[in-house]
Design a protein around this motif. Structure first.
Motif, mmCIF file in Angstrom:
data_model
loop_
_atom_site.group_PDB
_atom_site.id
_atom_site.type_symbol
_atom_site.label_atom_id
_atom_site.label_comp_id
_atom_site.label_asym_id
_atom_site.label_seq_id
_atom_site.Cartn_x
_atom_site.Cartn_y
_atom_site.Cartn_z
ATOM 1 N N MET A 105 0.865 -1.182 0.000
ATOM 2 C CA MET A 105 0.000 0.000 0.000
ATOM 3 C C MET A 105 0.901 1.232 0.000
ATOM 4 N N ILE A 106 0.950 1.925 -1.116
ATOM 5 C CA ILE A 106 1.955 2.974 -1.299
ATOM 6 C C ILE A 106 1.324 4.307 -1.738
ATOM 7 N N ALA A 107 2.049 5.397 -1.467
ATOM 8 C CA ALA A 107 1.712 6.710 -2.030
ATOM 9 C C ALA A 107 2.758 7.055 -3.074
ATOM 10 N N HIS A 125 -1.049 10.755 -4.801
ATOM 11 C CA HIS A 125 -2.183 9.860 -4.569
ATOM 12 C C HIS A 125 -1.596 8.508 -4.115
ATOM 13 N N GLY A 126 -2.273 7.399 -4.365
ATOM 14 C CA GLY A 126 -1.718 6.144 -3.875
ATOM 15 C C GLY A 126 -2.376 4.941 -4.513
ATOM 16 N N ALA A 127 -1.936 3.767 -4.067
ATOM 17 C CA ALA A 127 -2.466 2.527 -4.625
ATOM 18 C C ALA A 127 -2.163 1.366 -3.697
ATOM 19 N N THR A 128 -3.070 0.400 -3.720
ATOM 20 C CA THR A 128 -2.742 -0.943 -3.274
ATOM 21 C C THR A 128 -2.316 -1.714 -4.507
ATOM 22 N N VAL A 137 -1.832 -5.357 -5.372
ATOM 23 C CA VAL A 137 -1.847 -6.787 -5.077
ATOM 24 C C VAL A 137 -0.849 -7.411 -6.046
ATOM 25 N N THR A 165 2.994 1.629 -12.586
ATOM 26 C CA THR A 165 2.789 0.202 -12.290
ATOM 27 C C THR A 165 3.858 -0.643 -12.972
ATOM 28 N N GLU A 167 -3.718 -3.131 -9.807
ATOM 29 C CA GLU A 167 -3.893 -1.839 -9.149
ATOM 30 C C GLU A 167 -5.355 -1.557 -8.827
ATOM 31 N N SER A 168 -6.256 -2.311 -9.404
ATOM 32 C CA SER A 168 -7.689 -2.209 -9.086
ATOM 33 C C SER A 168 -8.346 -3.466 -9.630
#
Lengths: 132, 132, 132, 132, 132, 132
Positions: free
Chosen positions: C11-13, C28-31, C33, C84, C120-121
């Motif tokens: 989990m990063i910004a 902003h950020g993202a998980t 997986v 990504t 990313e989603s």
């Protein structure tokens, strides 16, 4: 009870500046895959609990001010610790306003409950649900 | 109502020695992908229903004595037919004990409901939920 | 060709300060997986391509310096636009080093390809794969 | 409360001839990945809420008359606007009949609630649930 | 090799009027959850294989003429048996045209392979992939 | 290249009696959600790579002798360490035989590659793929 649930997502940065959060106290981020479920006790004459298209549009509108943001700088969240649960409740409140404003179509007033689920990874999620 | 749900898994062998189980009467096994959901009526001052880290740790502790086991030989399950439902209830009971013992953090006493879901394949799952 | 793939997440910004990224230029950020797949042409005498436990441990070690970070401040990514794809390649390089160092067990030298996939989603993912 | 949920799917054509449906007024179609959940307050002496095999069989029987059909021509749905919600209710009613007929095994009478969820895509689903 | 993959979906009706299709010979339908993967050998100076936003937009444009349609009446598919594989190839061809037209951004010419995956249920999918 | 992939699952017990497996040396078990992908270079005159119905039937036939078994006692696996990779290869070999025997329909000879993927949990999977 009927329900319709639609999915969208936001990608945000935030920090959680309380000791309980350990490494998450620093600036980091998350993708929140977001499910919004709208519940009704019956269907309208078109056979709908809620129109999936309208639900998708409204969820997108509600998420837009959060997407690609650093939540530490979003005024509407000022002073809040933006945990998954708090963001779920925040989105719930915006969706409840949309329902009250009739933005989910002519049958908006029939919506009796909303649930907002935020999936923060493949292994953790949180939600808030309440009757309207 | 708020909820936080975390996921882990166990890989177990067992037999189900009753006629109703047909081919599952013999020794076979399962991966149970296990979701544990903790419900609270409000959030603590850190904006948490339950700390996801604490929930993950406790679920792992509860699952550990079951993981990589032949459930037919696990003493705590002695005399039980270890169906998906029975194992869900067993995990629920262990999680309820952890809540009672305060192992989910200072806000443990606020947890008012737990749900344990066991996914046994892509096409079947079972769960147990109850108020505490 | 055999393969073993394990999953973890970060989990990063970050910010993506180039015009092409539009609203993602800001913090902003993202998980992410993260799936890491290790490929071998044959199995060792224990019937393994790669030990899933070792693969999980190594993936966790590689992800740890990124997890809960603001990638704009991670020295190892200094000067990189952390898309990504770039992060997938960065993780790939660290995993390739782990393979070269024998950290995936005695059969490490048999690993001939790695693929790193970042989800990313629910609707977008990216990956990098290459032979070693 | 215990529950067992099983999954199957149908692939159907239909039209939704009301203005609210916009482009979906014309003949189009859907795969409905269908989850049927059966709830009981306790377990029988075999440790079962409902036998997963029996639940899978009954769900398949209920879905069969709908699968590969043009719902506009299915007599049992005559005059209905076959939205996701309406189909969920239709399947619920057939499952409730199966429960009343004892087709879910000797413990059928213990089933106190059913929920039918129809996933129409990766981003939208609808369900109907009610006590029996 | 790098890749970026984006997801969207279509809801279509069709018939498959050949004996091999059994019950699927009659008018029925499907949701095709559609993944489009774009492969490149390297990244551009912005760290991108393909811009995820552009990929999502182009996939949406390509799917739009198929969505909510009866494929038996779509002129571009005239005379084709619209199996999952045939539709995957059809979407691939439209995406390849978009790449050739530079609609995936200034780096379009670097895309060397496309894969189109159609998920027709939770239990079946088909895909087509080829180098450009 | 075209491909069709179908999903089924098996629920098995086994032990992995080698030191490398640590706690998995004792009798335990797994659900293997199993994907079988069949690849062809072109489509037959019905627009098919492989008939999804035939693929599903054959996968079910191949899995049946493994389902609900203790693999330590399955004669065909005698002397093998039944890791995820070994079972994937075993299923691959049975599917390759089915292809050679023409059990995937008149176009069986066109199948040029098979991939068998075993998902052992939400966080780990293994596969074997090879050209025929």
């Amino acid at each position: 009870m009927f329900a319709v649930e639609v999915r969208d997502h936001i990608m945000i940065a935030h920090s959680l500046p309380r000791p309980v959060f350990g490494p998450a106290q620093a600036m980091h981020g998350a993708t929140f895959v977001t499910d919004a479920a709208f519940f009704t006790r019956d269907l309208d004459e078109d056979g709908l609990a809620v129109d999936i298209g309208a639900a998708t549009t409204v969820l997108g509108e509600v998420l837009k001010p959060l997407n690609y943001q650093n939540l530490d700088e979003v005024e509407a969240l000022n002073g809040k610790v933006t945990t998954t649960e708090v963001i779920a409740k925040f989105i719930f409140d915006r969706l409840a306003e949309a329902v009250a404003d009739g933005r989910l179509g002519p049958g908006s007033h029939r919506i009796c409950k909303i649930r907002v689920t935020l999936h923060e990874s493949h292994a953790a999620r949180g939600w808030y649900e309440a009757e309207l």
